[in-house]
Design a protein around this motif. Structure first.
Motif, mmCIF file in Angstrom:
data_model
loop_
_atom_site.group_PDB
_atom_site.id
_atom_site.type_symbol
_atom_site.label_atom_id
_atom_site.label_comp_id
_atom_site.label_asym_id
_atom_site.label_seq_id
_atom_site.Cartn_x
_atom_site.Cartn_y
_atom_site.Cartn_z
ATOM 1 N N ALA A 25 -21.909 37.537 -37.282
ATOM 2 C CA ALA A 25 -21.643 37.330 -35.854
ATOM 3 C C ALA A 25 -20.124 37.300 -35.680
ATOM 4 N N ILE A 26 -19.642 37.879 -34.603
ATOM 5 C CA ILE A 26 -18.210 38.051 -34.388
ATOM 6 C C ILE A 26 -17.618 36.853 -33.652
ATOM 7 N N LEU A 27 -16.417 36.444 -34.050
ATOM 8 C CA LEU A 27 -15.702 35.382 -33.342
ATOM 9 C C LEU A 27 -15.158 35.920 -32.020
ATOM 10 N N THR A 28 -15.314 35.157 -30.943
ATOM 11 C CA THR A 28 -14.683 35.543 -29.683
ATOM 12 C C THR A 28 -13.189 35.254 -29.773
ATOM 13 N N GLY A 29 -12.424 35.949 -28.927
ATOM 14 C CA GLY A 29 -10.977 35.785 -28.950
ATOM 15 C C GLY A 29 -10.540 34.360 -28.690
ATOM 16 N N ALA A 30 -11.223 33.675 -27.761
ATOM 17 C CA ALA A 30 -10.849 32.299 -27.425
ATOM 18 C C ALA A 30 -11.021 31.367 -28.616
ATOM 19 N N VAL A 31 -12.093 31.553 -29.356
ATOM 20 C CA VAL A 31 -12.341 30.702 -30.531
ATOM 21 C C VAL A 31 -11.356 31.023 -31.644
ATOM 22 N N ARG A 32 -11.077 32.298 -31.831
ATOM 23 C CA ARG A 32 -10.092 32.705 -32.842
ATOM 24 C C ARG A 32 -8.717 32.085 -32.535
ATOM 25 N N GLN A 33 -8.323 32.137 -31.255
ATOM 26 C CA GLN A 33 -7.031 31.564 -30.875
ATOM 27 C C GLN A 33 -6.998 30.056 -31.109
ATOM 28 N N ARG A 34 -8.115 29.412 -30.841
ATOM 29 C CA ARG A 34 -8.183 27.966 -31.038
ATOM 30 C C ARG A 34 -8.037 27.619 -32.519
ATOM 31 N N LEU A 35 -8.723 28.375 -33.378
ATOM 32 C CA LEU A 35 -8.604 28.139 -34.821
ATOM 33 C C LEU A 35 -7.183 28.405 -35.306
ATOM 34 N N SER A 36 -6.577 29.467 -34.778
ATOM 35 C CA SER A 36 -5.209 29.803 -35.182
ATOM 36 C C SER A 36 -4.229 28.706 -34.802
ATOM 37 N N ALA A 37 -4.445 28.099 -33.643
ATOM 38 C CA ALA A 37 -3.571 27.010 -33.208
ATOM 39 C C ALA A 37 -3.754 25.775 -34.090
ATOM 40 N N LEU A 38 -4.999 25.509 -34.481
ATOM 41 C CA LEU A 38 -5.270 24.334 -35.308
ATOM 42 C C LEU A 38 -4.856 24.545 -36.760
ATOM 43 N N LYS A 90 -25.435 49.960 -18.284
ATOM 44 C CA LYS A 90 -25.735 49.134 -19.453
ATOM 45 C C LYS A 90 -24.729 48.000 -19.567
ATOM 46 N N VAL A 91 -25.270 46.798 -19.760
ATOM 47 C CA VAL A 91 -24.430 45.622 -19.982
ATOM 48 C C VAL A 91 -24.761 45.075 -21.373
ATOM 49 N N PHE A 92 -23.725 44.912 -22.195
ATOM 50 C CA PHE A 92 -23.934 44.369 -23.537
ATOM 51 C C PHE A 92 -23.649 42.866 -23.514
ATOM 52 N N PRO A 93 -24.645 42.059 -23.867
ATOM 53 C CA PRO A 93 -24.504 40.604 -23.760
ATOM 54 C C PRO A 93 -23.281 40.047 -24.470
ATOM 55 N N GLU A 94 -22.916 40.631 -25.626
ATOM 56 C CA GLU A 94 -21.816 40.070 -26.412
ATOM 57 C C GLU A 94 -20.510 39.978 -25.618
ATOM 58 N N GLU A 95 -20.250 41.006 -24.799
ATOM 59 C CA GLU A 95 -19.013 41.019 -24.012
ATOM 60 C C GLU A 95 -19.014 39.908 -22.971
ATOM 61 N N VAL A 96 -20.139 39.741 -22.278
ATOM 62 C CA VAL A 96 -20.231 38.716 -21.233
ATOM 63 C C VAL A 96 -20.211 37.317 -21.858
ATOM 64 N N GLU A 97 -20.896 37.147 -22.979
ATOM 65 C CA GLU A 97 -20.904 35.849 -23.666
ATOM 66 C C GLU A 97 -19.487 35.444 -24.067
ATOM 67 N N ALA A 98 -18.716 36.420 -24.566
ATOM 68 C CA ALA A 98 -17.349 36.120 -24.991
ATOM 69 C C ALA A 98 -16.485 35.664 -23.820
ATOM 70 N N VAL A 99 -16.640 36.302 -22.671
ATOM 71 C CA VAL A 99 -15.861 35.903 -21.489
ATOM 72 C C VAL A 99 -16.252 34.500 -21.039
ATOM 73 N N LEU A 100 -17.552 34.229 -20.984
ATOM 74 C CA LEU A 100 -17.995 32.894 -20.572
ATOM 75 C C LEU A 100 -17.460 31.806 -21.500
ATOM 76 N N SER A 130 -8.707 42.860 -32.194
ATOM 77 C CA SER A 130 -10.069 43.156 -31.743
ATOM 78 C C SER A 130 -10.809 41.863 -31.422
ATOM 79 N N SER A 131 -11.582 41.896 -30.336
ATOM 80 C CA SER A 131 -12.422 40.752 -29.969
ATOM 81 C C SER A 131 -13.488 41.244 -28.999
ATOM 82 N N PRO A 132 -14.588 40.491 -28.838
ATOM 83 C CA PRO A 132 -15.611 40.926 -27.877
ATOM 84 C C PRO A 132 -15.073 41.065 -26.454
#
Length: 526
Positions: free
Chosen positions: A296-309, A429-439, A334-336
């Motif tokens: 499963a791919i990390l979303t950009g927001a989570v990646r940034q949070r880990l990088s900060a910590l 077509k809407v891919f859930p992964e993209e919308v989930e990452a934004v939310l 790259s990120s969703p």
């Protein structure tokens, strides 16, 4: 010696027997000790009548017993079968019977479910209980199964074509057993940073010649990713660190205590609680340099949070599955949310269009990510699914992964999402992964799963099941405004269902069947 996992582990154990192979809590075992323990259990299984090619089910939490059971089955050319420990009786009946398992090694915590389900699995005839006395009739204690058994490796000659089965899926239906020949599986899941072995002895030499390395698969061993991470680590001569059950504080304590160098998780579902724990408590994580997400791919927001910590941490996303092996690594940036792009590990990876022909780089044509070469035999007990998923094209077998993608002009693969989860709304077509990452980029959202609900006009509407962050109560209007800043209008959820806790698999994968039903109820007229 062949490219057989039992052969290879025995060779590694002979070469570096005194090195620590695995740690779980206060238990630790060397390569030589683990090999001897697995040999004893293998002899017990033989005495119980388990024959080469038969299936041994493993229904355990993480622990040294799990890896002992894996090795024991392979030593006698039996096939280990991973059992989801969250399954209820009806699901267990399905898996016991579909897998044709003849023996079961299980935690006594599951006694009641095991006894009820086993009564409906006629081939299941031998039981080994871990953790104490079992109420299952005829069950043998794990300790008793080992006691007095020989450590002599007097087993049948093995083959690189011996099978290894991993049951996977379950997000939209019951899981299926992916059948690998071990030689093919070893090459498909090989660490791309290491030289590929030309002969089995090369694996032994590489493990023996490696420096000290401590690796931690955080996911449960009943998930294929954790099992593959375990074998990869052993082929590197590394020490494995496990926690029995996923608990963020226990994970970080283990990293600190055992001086872990590299850890592997499964997407945001594990990364988010791990990040939150770091905001509450401090740990000495100076030994850690790699944080890898696979499955499963990390979303950009989570990646940034880990990088900060953890600013000195190398964070990587690996693209692959139980069927495809480890196939590609996410490109920088790259990120969703921004678009997932991957660089393939080998030239056996391609994107095939609707006619099953390679997509021309830069054409923008959508197709499926596919792999040839080192791929599975197929699905156990499912020839129809095998034929659909592993077609032969111009005399060559391919795996169709179901991931929808295109090929960029520079040869990188842009992945949009899993085709089976795509939502068709008004012809788009809407891919859930993209919308989930934004939310999940909104501070009030802890977790999100996106699905479709029926709509008379558009065919389907986009719906989101949301678990709010602690202390937050997001509104429809607030999330709608957030999504419209980052997404085209047709991708924005029209329905929200707020839940106290998201339902996911033990490995962190979304349960889309559950999410669809929750969203459907939320969309129903009052």
């Amino acid at each position: 010696m062949e490219f057989n996992y039992a052969d290879l582990f025995e060779g590694v154990a002979d070469a570096i027997g005194g090195r620590t192979a695995a740690v779980c809590g206060d238990q630790r075992v060397t390569y030589a000790e683990l090999d001897a323990q697995a040999t004893r259990l293998a002899h017990h299984l033989q005495e119980a009548g388990v024959e080469p090619g038969q299936h041994v089910a493993i229904q355990l939490y993480n622990g040294l017993e799990y890896i002992t059971a894996l090795l024991a089955a392979l030593k006698i050319r039996a096939v280990p079968i991973n059992i989801n420990y969250r399954y209820v009786e009806s699901e267990l009946v399905y898996l016991y019977t579909d897998s044709d398992s003849v023996a079961l090694i299980y935690d006594v915590e599951f006694d009641e479910r095991v006894a009820a389900a086993a009564a409906h699995a006629p081939k299941l005839r031998h039981f080994i209980a871990v953790g104490g006395e079992s109420a299952v009739p005829g069950a043998v204690r794990f300790e008793d199964a080992l006691r007095g058994r020989s450590t002599e490796r007097d087993f049948p000659v093995r083959s690189g074509k011996d099978l290894y089965i991993i049951y996977t899926g379950g997000t939209t239906g019951m899981p299926k057993g992916v059948m690998w020949e071990m030689e093919q599986m070893l090459h498909a899941f090989w660490n791309p940073t290491m030289p590929r072995p030309a002969k089995p002895e090369d694996v032994i030499a590489q493990a023996a010649g490696s420096g000290p390395l401590v690796m931690m698969p955080v996911a449960p061993l009943m998930h294929g990713a954790a099992q593959m991470n375990t074998w990869i680590a052993w082929w590197m001569g590394a020490t494995l660190v496990y926690v029995r059950k996923f608990d963020p504080a226990e994970v970080w304590r283990a990293v600190e205590r055992e001086k872990v160098n590299s850890m592997t998780v499964t997407g945001d579902a594990m990364a988010i609680p791990l990040a939150e724990e770091l905001t509450r408590n401090s740990y000495d994580l100076s030994s850690l340099y790699a944080f890898v997400s696979t499955g499963a791919i990390l979303t950009g927001a989570v990646r940034q949070r880990l990088s900060a910590l953890l600013p000195n941490l190398m964070i990587m996303d690996r693209f692959g599955s139980t069927e495809s092996g480890s196939t590609a690594e996410a490109t920088a940036g790259s990120s969703p949310e921004k678009g997932l792009k991957f660089a393939a590990d080998t030239d056996s990876i391609a994107v095939l269009d609707e006619s099953l022909r390679p997509v021309e780089p830069g054409s923008g044509v959508l197709g499926q990510v596919a792999r040839t070469g080192h791929i599975p035999v197929g699905y156990y007990n499912d020839p129809e699914k095998t034929a659909r998923t592993f077609p032969e094209i111009d005399g060559k077998r391919w795996l169709l992964t179901g991931d929808i993608a295109t090929v960029e002009a520079d040869g990188t693969i842009a992945v949009f999402g899993r085709g089976s989860q795509a939502i068709n709304t008004g012809g788009e077509k809407v891919f859930p992964e993209e919308v989930e990452a934004v939310l999940k980029g909104h501070p009030a959202v802890y977790d999100a799963v996106v699905t479709g609900v029926p709509d008379e006009r558009w065919g389907n509407r986009v719906a989101a099941v949301v678990q709010p962050s602690a202390g937050h109560t997001p509104t429809f209007e607030e999330l709608d405004a957030h999504c419209r800043k980052h997404l085209s209008g047709y991708k924005v959820p029209r329905v929200y269902a707020f839940v106290p806790e998201m339902k996911r698999s033990p490995a962190g994968k979304a349960d889309y069947r559950w999410a669809k039903e929750v969203a459907r109820r939320a969309a129903a007229p009052a």
